[in-house]
Design a protein around this motif. Structure first.
Motif, short mmCIF file in Angstrom:
data_model
loop_
_atom_site.label_atom_id
_atom_site.label_comp_id
_atom_site.label_asym_id
_atom_site.label_seq_id
_atom_site.Cartn_x
_atom_site.Cartn_y
_atom_site.Cartn_z
N LYS A 200 0.82 -1.21 0.00
CA LYS A 200 0.00 0.00 0.00
C LYS A 200 0.86 1.28 0.00
CE LYS A 200 -4.08 -2.13 1.81
NZ LYS A 200 -4.35 -2.72 0.55
N VAL A 201 0.34 2.32 -0.62
CA VAL A 201 1.02 3.61 -0.72
C VAL A 201 1.39 4.14 0.67
CG1 VAL A 201 0.69 6.04 -1.39
CG2 VAL A 201 -0.01 4.21 -2.95
N GLN A 202 0.59 3.84 1.68
CA GLN A 202 0.86 4.34 3.02
C GLN A 202 2.19 3.85 3.58
OE1 GLN A 202 -2.49 3.15 5.33
NE2 GLN A 202 -1.94 1.00 5.37
N LYS A 203 2.78 2.81 2.99
CA LYS A 203 4.07 2.30 3.46
C LYS A 203 5.24 3.16 2.99
CE LYS A 203 2.63 -1.39 5.59
NZ LYS A 203 2.73 -1.52 7.03
N ILE B 155 6.22 9.20 3.23
CA ILE B 155 5.72 10.43 2.64
C ILE B 155 5.71 11.51 3.72
CG2 ILE B 155 3.76 11.53 1.50
CD1 ILE B 155 2.86 8.70 0.68
N GLY C 160 -4.89 7.14 -3.33
CA GLY C 160 -5.21 7.00 -1.92
C GLY C 160 -4.15 6.23 -1.16
N LEU C 161 -4.16 6.39 0.14
CA LEU C 161 -3.21 5.68 1.00
C LEU C 161 -3.38 4.17 0.91
CD1 LEU C 161 -3.42 7.92 4.17
CD2 LEU C 161 -1.44 7.65 2.68
N GLU C 162 -4.59 3.72 0.62
CA GLU C 162 -4.88 2.28 0.55
C GLU C 162 -4.61 1.69 -0.84
OE1 GLU C 162 -5.79 0.24 3.16
OE2 GLU C 162 -5.28 2.02 4.34
N ASP C 163 -4.32 2.54 -1.82
CA ASP C 163 -4.01 2.04 -3.16
C ASP C 163 -2.65 1.36 -3.17
OD1 ASP C 163 -6.38 2.81 -4.48
OD2 ASP C 163 -5.64 4.87 -4.69
N VAL D 29 -1.23 12.38 -2.97
CA VAL D 29 -1.76 11.34 -2.09
C VAL D 29 -2.86 11.98 -1.25
CG1 VAL D 29 -1.24 9.64 -0.31
CG2 VAL D 29 0.49 10.22 -2.03
N HIS E 147 -6.46 11.43 1.32
CA HIS E 147 -7.17 10.58 2.27
C HIS E 147 -8.57 11.18 2.41
CE1 HIS E 147 -7.86 7.86 5.56
NE2 HIS E 147 -8.22 8.85 6.32
N PHE F 251 -2.52 14.37 1.76
CA PHE F 251 -1.64 13.70 2.70
C PHE F 251 -0.17 13.88 2.31
CE2 PHE F 251 0.33 10.06 4.82
CZ PHE F 251 -0.25 10.15 6.07
#
Length: 165
Positions: A29-32, A35, A107-110, A127, A129, A147
């Motif tokens: 996920k992008v959140q990793k 950023i 998105g962060l979940e993408d 990015v 949210h 984000f």
């Protein structure tokens, strides 16, 4: 034609990522990604002030976001300077005169796979949210919060530091 182009379909959310030999990072996920919080400019900031802020803070680009939270576009140092030097904008003009209003959001979940498809054509992705907000009447609405901004260098840095092959 775009409708038979898998990368265009993935980028625009019409198709899940399909790749037979996905790299190890494809479904992360992008959140990793690491950023950092973005520098955000309001639309009334002048081109001169935008250049000063970007240079002082060490940024090449920044999202331009209305007070309502609407993402208007992205301002870059190079585009601002080029526009002013070419006479298409004045230093005193609001930064909205020189923004890129065509940009991709993720998105962060993408997945990083989807991000990779976006970055094949775009220099960056914003990015976002989504948050549910309520007004005084109890009516709810979704609001997108910026984000961060992610570039191909961010993805490359993540992959090279965490290479698990």
């Amino acid at each position: 034609s775009k409708f038979v182009n898998d990368k265009w379909m993935i980028k625009n959310g019409f198709l899940n990522e399909i790749q037979e030999h996905k790299p190890w990072w494809w479904n992360i996920k992008v959140q990793k990604l690491n950023i950092s919080a973005p520098l955000i400019l309001l639309p009334e900031v002048s081109c001169q002030k935008a250049i000063e802020i970007l240079q002082e803070k060490g940024f090449d680009q920044a999202p331009v976001v209305a007070e309502s939270g609407l993402i208007l576009g992205m301002v870059t140092l190079s585009n601002t300077l080029t526009s002013v030097l070419a006479g298409n904008a004045e230093f005193s003009d609001p930064v909205t005169k020189v923004i890129y209003d065509q940009f991709s959001k993720i998105g962060l979940e993408d997945s990083l796979g989807k991000l990779s498809c976006i970055l094949e054509n775009d220099h960056f992705a914003i990015v976002v949210h989504e948050q549910m907000q309520f007004d005084g009447n109890g009516s709810s609405f979704m609001k997108q919060m910026v984000f961060g901004v992610v570039t191909a260098m961010d993805l490359l840095t993540f992959v090279s530091r965490n290479d698990k092959q």
